[in-house]
Design a protein around this motif. Sequence first.
Motif, PDB file in Angstrom:
ATOM      1  N   GLU A 114       0.876  -1.310  -0.169  1.00 31.47           N
ATOM      2  CA  GLU A 114      -0.127   0.060  -0.061  1.00 31.47           C
ATOM      3  C   GLU A 114       0.960   1.162   0.198  1.00 31.47           C
ATOM      4  OE1 GLU A 114      -2.888   2.531   2.927  1.00 31.47           O
ATOM      5  OE2 GLU A 114      -2.474   0.157   3.427  1.00 31.47           O
ATOM      6  N   VAL A 115       1.969   1.204   0.990  1.00 27.88           N
ATOM      7  CA  VAL A 115       3.005   2.455   0.839  1.00 27.88           C
ATOM      8  C   VAL A 115       3.431   2.545  -0.543  1.00 27.88           C
ATOM      9  CG1 VAL A 115       5.057   3.242   1.771  1.00 27.88           C
ATOM     10  CG2 VAL A 115       3.171   2.399   3.224  1.00 27.88           C
ATOM     11  N   VAL A 116       3.721   1.824  -1.044  1.00 24.32           N
ATOM     12  CA  VAL A 116       4.362   1.884  -2.576  1.00 24.32           C
ATOM     13  C   VAL A 116       3.659   2.314  -3.534  1.00 24.32           C
ATOM     14  CG1 VAL A 116       5.540   0.629  -4.395  1.00 24.32           C
ATOM     15  CG2 VAL A 116       6.465   0.214  -1.921  1.00 24.32           C
ATOM     16  N   LEU A 117       2.401   1.836  -3.425  1.00 32.27           N
ATOM     17  CA  LEU A 117       1.164   2.033  -4.391  1.00 32.27           C
ATOM     18  C   LEU A 117       0.690   3.698  -4.252  1.00 32.27           C
ATOM     19  CD1 LEU A 117      -1.454  -0.616  -4.435  1.00 32.27           C
ATOM     20  CD2 LEU A 117       0.147   0.155  -6.505  1.00 32.27           C
ATOM     21  N   ARG A 118       1.073   4.110  -2.818  1.00 28.81           N
ATOM     22  CA  ARG A 118       0.566   5.455  -2.728  1.00 28.81           C
ATOM     23  C   ARG A 118       1.810   6.355  -3.187  1.00 28.81           C
ATOM     24  NH1 ARG A 118       0.218   5.308   2.837  1.00 28.81           N
ATOM     25  NH2 ARG A 118      -2.109   4.844   2.619  1.00 28.81           N
ATOM     26  N   LYS A 119       2.852   5.866  -3.045  1.00 34.17           N
ATOM     27  CA  LYS A 119       4.256   6.597  -3.678  1.00 34.17           C
ATOM     28  C   LYS A 119       3.903   6.807  -5.095  1.00 34.17           C
ATOM     29  CE  LYS A 119       7.639   5.750  -0.387  1.00 34.17           C
ATOM     30  NZ  LYS A 119       8.886   5.065  -0.106  1.00 34.17           N
ATOM     31  N   ILE A 120       3.490   5.676  -5.860  1.00 37.37           N
ATOM     32  CA  ILE A 120       3.379   5.650  -7.117  1.00 37.37           C
ATOM     33  C   ILE A 120       2.230   6.564  -7.833  1.00 37.37           C
ATOM     34  CG2 ILE A 120       2.609   4.281  -9.075  1.00 37.37           C
ATOM     35  CD1 ILE A 120       3.711   1.851  -8.054  1.00 37.37           C
ATOM     36  N   ARG A 121       1.153   6.558  -6.664  1.00 38.45           N
ATOM     37  CA  ARG A 121      -0.068   7.488  -7.075  1.00 38.45           C
ATOM     38  C   ARG A 121       0.226   9.036  -6.975  1.00 38.45           C
ATOM     39  NH1 ARG A 121      -4.227   9.840  -4.178  1.00 38.45           N
ATOM     40  NH2 ARG A 121      -3.603   8.928  -2.180  1.00 38.45           N
ATOM     41  N   MET A 122       1.003   9.180  -5.872  1.00 39.15           N
ATOM     42  CA  MET A 122       1.487  10.653  -5.700  1.00 39.15           C
ATOM     43  C   MET A 122       2.428  11.183  -7.008  1.00 39.15           C
ATOM     44  SD  MET A 122      -0.525  11.274  -3.406  1.00 39.15           S
ATOM     45  CE  MET A 122      -0.274  12.703  -2.753  1.00 39.15           C
ATOM     46  N   ALA A 123       3.583  10.171  -7.091  1.00 38.96           N
ATOM     47  CA  ALA A 123       4.401  10.551  -7.998  1.00 38.96           C
ATOM     48  C   ALA A 123       3.754  10.649  -9.527  1.00 38.96           C
ATOM     49  CB  ALA A 123       5.214   9.502  -8.426  1.00 38.96           C
ATOM     50  N   ALA A 124       2.669   9.868  -9.784  1.00 38.70           N
ATOM     51  CA  ALA A 124       1.743   9.935 -11.022  1.00 38.70           C
ATOM     52  C   ALA A 124       1.023  11.483 -10.997  1.00 38.70           C
ATOM     53  CB  ALA A 124       0.934   9.036 -11.198  1.00 38.70           C
ATOM     54  N   LYS A 125       0.550  11.907  -9.974  1.00 41.56           N
ATOM     55  CA  LYS A 125      -0.495  12.936  -9.826  1.00 41.56           C
ATOM     56  C   LYS A 125       0.365  14.159  -9.956  1.00 41.56           C
ATOM     57  CE  LYS A 125      -2.906  15.360  -6.072  1.00 41.56           C
ATOM     58  NZ  LYS A 125      -3.372  14.901  -4.872  1.00 41.56           N
ATOM     59  N   ASP A 132       6.530  18.769 -18.022  1.00 46.94           N
ATOM     60  CA  ASP A 132       7.804  18.987 -18.395  1.00 46.94           C
ATOM     61  C   ASP A 132       9.056  18.568 -17.406  1.00 46.94           C
ATOM     62  OD1 ASP A 132       6.474  20.157 -20.664  1.00 46.94           O
ATOM     63  OD2 ASP A 132       6.593  22.114 -19.751  1.00 46.94           O
ATOM     64  N   SER A 133       8.482  18.157 -16.115  1.00 49.26           N
ATOM     65  CA  SER A 133       9.605  17.838 -15.318  1.00 49.26           C
ATOM     66  C   SER A 133      10.051  16.475 -15.406  1.00 49.26           C
ATOM     67  CB  SER A 133       9.207  17.896 -13.667  1.00 49.26           C
ATOM     68  OG  SER A 133      10.035  17.686 -12.861  1.00 49.26           O
ATOM     69  N   GLU A 134      11.436  16.238 -15.699  1.00 47.97           N
ATOM     70  CA  GLU A 134      12.021  14.886 -16.073  1.00 47.97           C
ATOM     71  C   GLU A 134      12.116  14.308 -14.466  1.00 47.97           C
ATOM     72  OE1 GLU A 134      16.038  13.346 -17.958  1.00 47.97           O
ATOM     73  OE2 GLU A 134      15.041  14.938 -19.139  1.00 47.97           O
ATOM     74  N   ALA A 135      12.342  15.164 -13.443  1.00 48.66           N
ATOM     75  CA  ALA A 135      12.768  14.486 -12.420  1.00 48.66           C
ATOM     76  C   ALA A 135      11.347  13.771 -11.477  1.00 48.66           C
ATOM     77  CB  ALA A 135      13.005  15.548 -11.312  1.00 48.66           C
ATOM     78  N   LEU A 136      10.161  14.381 -11.805  1.00 50.38           N
ATOM     79  CA  LEU A 136       9.038  13.838 -11.501  1.00 50.38           C
ATOM     80  C   LEU A 136       8.944  12.363 -12.194  1.00 50.38           C
ATOM     81  CD1 LEU A 136       6.475  16.581 -11.194  1.00 50.38           C
ATOM     82  CD2 LEU A 136       7.718  15.581  -9.366  1.00 50.38           C
ATOM     83  N   TYR A 137       9.079  12.265 -13.562  1.00 49.66           N
ATOM     84  CA  TYR A 137       9.108  11.029 -14.383  1.00 49.66           C
ATOM     85  C   TYR A 137       9.891  10.080 -13.606  1.00 49.66           C
ATOM     86  CZ  TYR A 137       5.624  12.987 -17.893  1.00 49.66           C
ATOM     87  OH  TYR A 137       4.531  13.290 -18.199  1.00 49.66           O
ATOM     88  N   VAL A 144       7.701   2.645  -9.551  1.00 47.24           N
ATOM     89  CA  VAL A 144       7.203   1.476 -10.036  1.00 47.24           C
ATOM     90  C   VAL A 144       8.474   0.305  -9.917  1.00 47.24           C
ATOM     91  CG1 VAL A 144       6.451   0.636 -12.271  1.00 47.24           C
ATOM     92  CG2 VAL A 144       5.641   2.729 -11.516  1.00 47.24           C
ATOM     93  N   ASP A 145       9.490   0.940 -10.021  1.00 43.49           N
ATOM     94  CA  ASP A 145      10.628  -0.350 -10.089  1.00 43.49           C
ATOM     95  C   ASP A 145      10.724  -1.009  -8.851  1.00 43.49           C
ATOM     96  OD1 ASP A 145      11.239   0.170 -12.787  1.00 43.49           O
ATOM     97  OD2 ASP A 145      12.978   1.388 -12.338  1.00 43.49           O
ATOM     98  N   ILE A 146      10.298  -0.226  -7.668  1.00 46.24           N
ATOM     99  CA  ILE A 146      10.405  -0.724  -6.414  1.00 46.24           C
ATOM    100  C   ILE A 146       9.301  -1.813  -6.358  1.00 46.24           C
ATOM    101  CG2 ILE A 146       9.923  -0.501  -3.895  1.00 46.24           C
ATOM    102  CD1 ILE A 146      11.030   2.431  -4.320  1.00 46.24           C
ATOM    103  N   LEU A 147       8.120  -1.629  -6.832  1.00 47.21           N
ATOM    104  CA  LEU A 147       7.091  -2.351  -6.718  1.00 47.21           C
ATOM    105  C   LEU A 147       7.025  -3.613  -8.060  1.00 47.21           C
ATOM    106  CD1 LEU A 147       4.084  -2.927  -5.549  1.00 47.21           C
ATOM    107  CD2 LEU A 147       3.175  -1.966  -7.596  1.00 47.21           C
ATOM    108  N   ARG A 148       7.930  -3.472  -8.751  1.00 49.15           N
ATOM    109  CA  ARG A 148       8.330  -4.527  -9.753  1.00 49.15           C
ATOM    110  C   ARG A 148       9.222  -5.513  -9.086  1.00 49.15           C
ATOM    111  NH1 ARG A 148      10.210  -1.508 -14.412  1.00 49.15           N
ATOM    112  NH2 ARG A 148       8.114  -0.761 -15.074  1.00 49.15           N
ATOM    113  N   SER A 149      10.274  -4.787  -8.159  1.00 46.97           N
ATOM    114  CA  SER A 149      11.183  -5.570  -7.533  1.00 46.97           C
ATOM    115  C   SER A 149      10.488  -6.347  -6.524  1.00 46.97           C
ATOM    116  CB  SER A 149      12.502  -4.912  -7.164  1.00 46.97           C
ATOM    117  OG  SER A 149      11.999  -4.047  -6.019  1.00 46.97           O
TER     118      SER A 149
END
Length: 154
Positions: A114-125, A132-137, A144-149
């Motif tokens: 759940e914590v990793v999904l929340r990080k993904i959701r907030m980063a996507a938001k 235009d921000s490459e850092a956010l991508y 997503v890589d953390i969840l994949r691993s």
Amino acid sequence: MEKIKIEEVGRKRGRPKLDARITEEYAPSRRQALNKMYMYEGVYLLSVAATEIPNSEVLWQEDRTAVTVKSRDGILEQLGRMAMQNKLAYTDCVYLANLAIAAVQNGYTTREVEVVLRKIRMAAKSSIKNPDSEALYCALGNAVDILRSMGGIA
């Protein structure tokens, strides 16, 4: 000289009301009602994408004969928020649901996923707000890589 009367416009404070369509017996507070609404939205995503999410019983399993439900509320809530609140694409939500299922099957707790999904959701938001921000991508990709691993997917 005449005094000019100025009318003050009252400001409404707080968050706007959302109709959670959930009665008080299931959720006594507004926050709990919204969390349940997002959780059920996650369940709806699982039911719609049943063919694309093969092991959905890991997150939600309903037994009508025994009148029981086994669910991972936190994960379902984050998936529902992604779909409903953040308007993430259907395919992205299905992909993240499959990654979350793989992580749970590999022994990670519901809370960790759940914590990793929340990080993904907030980063996507954030990345949607600032395209235009490459850092956010990069932050989104790292989450997503953390969840994949966690799911054992390379």
